[in-house]
Design an enzyme around this catalytic site. Structure first.
Site, PDB file in Angstrom:
ATOM      1  CG  LEU A 251      -2.136  -0.932   1.149  1.00  0.00           C
ATOM      2  CD1 LEU A 251      -3.018  -0.767   2.376  1.00  0.00           C
ATOM      3  CD2 LEU A 251      -2.968  -0.715  -0.121  1.00  0.00           C
ATOM      4  CB  CYS A 261       7.580 -11.056 -11.728  1.00  0.00           C
ATOM      5  SG  CYS A 261       8.865 -12.298 -11.576  1.00  0.00           S
ATOM      6  CE  LYS A 264       8.263 -13.174 -16.656  1.00  0.00           C
ATOM      7  NZ  LYS A 264       7.304 -14.198 -16.263  1.00  0.00           N
ATOM      8  CE  LYS A 321      12.148  -6.649  -5.258  1.00  0.00           C
ATOM      9  NZ  LYS A 321      11.193  -7.454  -4.539  1.00  0.00           N
TER      10      LYS A 321
HETATM   11  N1  LIG Z   1      12.832 -13.113 -10.779  1.00  0.00           N
HETATM   12  C1  LIG Z   1      11.966 -13.429  -9.827  1.00  0.00           C
HETATM   13  O1  LIG Z   1      12.018 -12.900  -8.706  1.00  0.00           O
HETATM   14  C2  LIG Z   1      10.881 -14.449 -10.076  1.00  0.00           C
HETATM   15  C3  LIG Z   1       9.994 -14.777  -9.041  1.00  0.00           C
HETATM   16  C4  LIG Z   1       9.024 -15.734  -9.270  1.00  0.00           C
HETATM   17  C5  LIG Z   1       8.947 -16.358 -10.507  1.00  0.00           C
HETATM   18  N2  LIG Z   1       9.812 -15.998 -11.507  1.00  0.00           N
HETATM   19  C6  LIG Z   1       9.721 -16.714 -12.776  1.00  0.00           C
HETATM   20  O2  LIG Z   1      10.800 -17.617 -12.837  1.00  0.00           O
HETATM   21  C7  LIG Z   1      11.282 -17.743 -14.180  1.00  0.00           C
HETATM   22  C8  LIG Z   1      12.749 -17.392 -14.249  1.00  0.00           C
HETATM   23  O3  LIG Z   1      12.906 -16.028 -13.875  1.00  0.00           O
HETATM   24  P1  LIG Z   1      14.353 -15.416 -13.629  1.00  0.00           P
HETATM   25  O4  LIG Z   1      14.127 -14.002 -13.148  1.00  0.00           O
HETATM   26  O5  LIG Z   1      15.165 -16.337 -12.799  1.00  0.00           O
HETATM   27  O6  LIG Z   1      14.921 -15.391 -15.119  1.00  0.00           O
HETATM   28  P2  LIG Z   1      16.432 -15.141 -15.583  1.00  0.00           P
HETATM   29  O7  LIG Z   1      16.345 -14.541 -16.921  1.00  0.00           O
HETATM   30  O8  LIG Z   1      17.185 -14.423 -14.509  1.00  0.00           O
HETATM   31  O9  LIG Z   1      17.056 -16.607 -15.683  1.00  0.00           O
HETATM   32  C9  LIG Z   1      16.687 -17.542 -16.637  1.00  0.00           C
HETATM   33  C10 LIG Z   1      17.922 -18.358 -16.982  1.00  0.00           C
HETATM   34  O10 LIG Z   1      17.543 -19.473 -17.764  1.00  0.00           O
HETATM   35  C11 LIG Z   1      18.592 -19.727 -18.666  1.00  0.00           C
HETATM   36  N3  LIG Z   1      18.136 -20.642 -19.725  1.00  0.00           N
HETATM   37  C12 LIG Z   1      17.477 -20.375 -20.876  1.00  0.00           C
HETATM   38  N4  LIG Z   1      17.253 -21.509 -21.564  1.00  0.00           N
HETATM   39  C13 LIG Z   1      17.769 -22.523 -20.824  1.00  0.00           C
HETATM   40  C14 LIG Z   1      17.840 -23.934 -20.995  1.00  0.00           C
HETATM   41  N5  LIG Z   1      17.316 -24.537 -22.057  1.00  0.00           N
HETATM   42  N6  LIG Z   1      18.454 -24.659 -20.040  1.00  0.00           N
HETATM   43  C15 LIG Z   1      18.970 -24.063 -18.944  1.00  0.00           C
HETATM   44  N7  LIG Z   1      18.951 -22.734 -18.738  1.00  0.00           N
HETATM   45  C16 LIG Z   1      18.345 -21.983 -19.668  1.00  0.00           C
HETATM   46  C17 LIG Z   1      19.007 -18.344 -19.129  1.00  0.00           C
HETATM   47  O11 LIG Z   1      20.283 -18.337 -19.730  1.00  0.00           O
HETATM   48  C18 LIG Z   1      18.960 -17.586 -17.789  1.00  0.00           C
HETATM   49  O12 LIG Z   1      20.215 -17.646 -17.137  1.00  0.00           O
HETATM   50  C19 LIG Z   1      10.372 -16.827 -15.012  1.00  0.00           C
HETATM   51  O13 LIG Z   1       9.322 -17.583 -15.519  1.00  0.00           O
HETATM   52  C20 LIG Z   1       9.863 -15.831 -13.995  1.00  0.00           C
HETATM   53  O14 LIG Z   1       8.625 -15.291 -14.354  1.00  0.00           O
HETATM   54  C21 LIG Z   1      10.779 -15.076 -11.314  1.00  0.00           C
END
Ligand SMILES: NC(=O)c1ccc[n+]([C@@H]2O[C@H](COP(=O)([O-])OP(=O)(O)OC[C@H]3O[C@@H](n4cnc5c(N)ncnc54)[C@H](O)[C@@H]3O)[C@@H](O)[C@H]2O)c1
Length: 433
Positions: A251, A261, A264, A321
């Protein structure tokens, strides 16, 4: 944990979620192989360097080094694994749908294992993804490979605590034995377990994000009405936050949400609903309010400065953030782009995040450097060190002492006493000396 209870886990993706997941499972006593497709990331991790900034992650990875392997090789990652965690990116496509290509690559790369293995989806995916993965695995003759949706609710900046002390763990499975196995993998974590079907687990993640975003856009609209009517949103938020039916979190009025996140995932849920024939009105409004909120800061600055052309504006904070280096969809990037388009000069500061991808701005190493000769300062990210700045001294070096506090972080009276024309978001006497 005794060795008998330790499991072998392969984590696909060494990003914000994958590294935290891998480190935390290792901390729980499991043996973890983290696989990524970017060799530089894996090389750095092998050298003990952490490619992202997440508080406590360096220490956690270092402490559990003997239970962690980093590799680019699928076969090495999968060897002996009982669980395959998918933590690859799911960015938006041009249509706003989630791009699942990295997820499909992981599923298709899975070797023809003959032992029982559970694939657990941590990436945020549209409802129905699990069903499609199940069909794809079955079509390959991998019916013995289990599948669960185990969505991630951690927040960057507090991700390790969020993982080790979560509010809940959601496990959606087709087969109760798979859910049981994933629950057991989390032994040592004290949290309610929500067992669900796969579609409901997938929707839980999208709904949780949507609820948080709705609160942000809601309080931002209350702030905008406060500005129009002379009320102060900080007081209003305090007043409603004590109501147990409402609560205090999310809030804080400000310049709108960003990050990897919320933007998207809001688009993905909107598209998911639309593709299913439903117009998600509240979510559409949440997204629109958030876009307008970032632009209101530009209007505020323009009013205070009498136009923006050739004005030097200092943006404090690039990360979406504090306590992260993540600048994906960060409001500072939108503000910088708008300011440049209005003909302003933009100088930026952030203690950790870089301005890669932001063309035409100057990044400087200190708040003092950013503010020197500036016509206005905009606080965009509430980095704690901004509380300790000697603002009176900083103001003395500025061309005009205009301060827009995009996070309502600083005390208006103190800032006005330090000589600033201070404007917060949704606060009384905005911009008045
Ligand atoms: N960032 C957050 O705080 C958060 C929180 C909850 C959920 N999520 C979700 O989690 C997922 C990952 O988010 P993130 O922020 O960690 O993304 P990120 O971009 O930091 O990391 C993704 C990684 O996956 C790797 N990758 C791509 N293809 C691959 C493969 N075939 N094999 C192995 N590695 C591969 C990329 O090189 C990259 O290092 C997303 O769906 C996101 O929405 C993220």
């Amino acid at each position: 944990m005794s060795e008998a209870n330790a499991h072998r886990v392969a984590v696909f993706g060494a990003g914000y979620v994958g590294l935290v997941t891998g480190a935390c499972f290792a901390e729980l006593g499991h043996h973890v192989a983290v696989r990524d497709v970017v060799p530089e990331k894996i090389d750095a991790l092998r050298r003990g360097e952490v490619p992202i900034f997440e508080p406590g992650l360096d220490e956690l990875l270092a402490r559990n080094r003997e239970r962690l392997v980093f590799t680019t090789d699928v076969t090495e990652a999968i060897a002996g694994a009982e669980f395959v965690y998918v933590a690859v990116g799911t960015p938006p496509t041009l249509s706003g749908d989630a791009d699942l290509s990295a997820v499909w690559t992981v599923i298709d790369e899975l070797p023809d294992v003959d032992h029982r293995i559970v694939v657990a989806m941590k990436s945020t995916v549209p409802v129905g993804t699990g069903e499609k993965v199940r069909h794809r695995l079955d079509a390959r003759g991998l019916g013995h490979v289990g599948y669960v949706s185990n969505p991630e609710f951690t927040a960057e900046g507090t991700a390790i605590k969020d993982f080790m002390e979560p509010d809940r763990i959601v496990i959606g499975a087709f087969d109760a034995a798979d859910a049981e196995a994933v629950e057991e993998l989390h032994a040592g974590i004290d949290a309610p377990i929500v067992r669900a079907d796969v579609a409901s687990a997938e929707m839980t993640k999208l709904a949780a994000n949507a609820a948080l975003m709705t609160r942000i856009s809601f309080i931002n609209e209350i702030a905008n009405v406060c500005e129009a009517t002379g009320a102060d949103v900080v007081k209003v938020a305090e007043g409603i936050g004590y109501d147990r039916r409402i609560g205090k979190s999310f809030l804080r009025a400000g310049v709108g949400f960003g990050g990897s996140c919320f933007p998207k995932d809001s688009l993905a849920l909107k598209q998911l609903a639309a593709n299913s024939g439903y117009h998600f009105q509240v979510l559409n409004a949440v997204i629109e309010v958030n876009e307008l909120q970032k632009r209101r800061v530009i209007g505020k600055l323009s009013d205070l400065l009498g136009g923006l052309r050739d004005k030097r504006i200092a943006l404090l904070g690039l990360a979406f953030k504090p306590n992260t280096d993540d600048t994906r969809e960060a409001p500072a990037f939108v503000l910088a782009g708008r300011l440049l388009a209005e003909g302003a000069d933009v100088v930026v500061w952030d203690p950790i995040a870089g301005s890669d991808g932001l063309h035409g701005v100057e990044q400087v190493p200190s708040v003092e450097d950013a503010a020197r000769e500036a016509d206005a300062v905009v606080l965009v990210t509430e980095w704690p060190e901004l509380q300790d700045v000697d603002w009176r001294a900083v103001g003395a070096t500025m061309r005009s002492r205009v301060f827009v506090d995009g996070r309502n972080m600083l005390d208006p009276e103190t800032m006005r006493a330090a000589g600033f024309r201070y404007a917060g978001i949704g606060r009384a006497s905005n911009g008045n000396p």
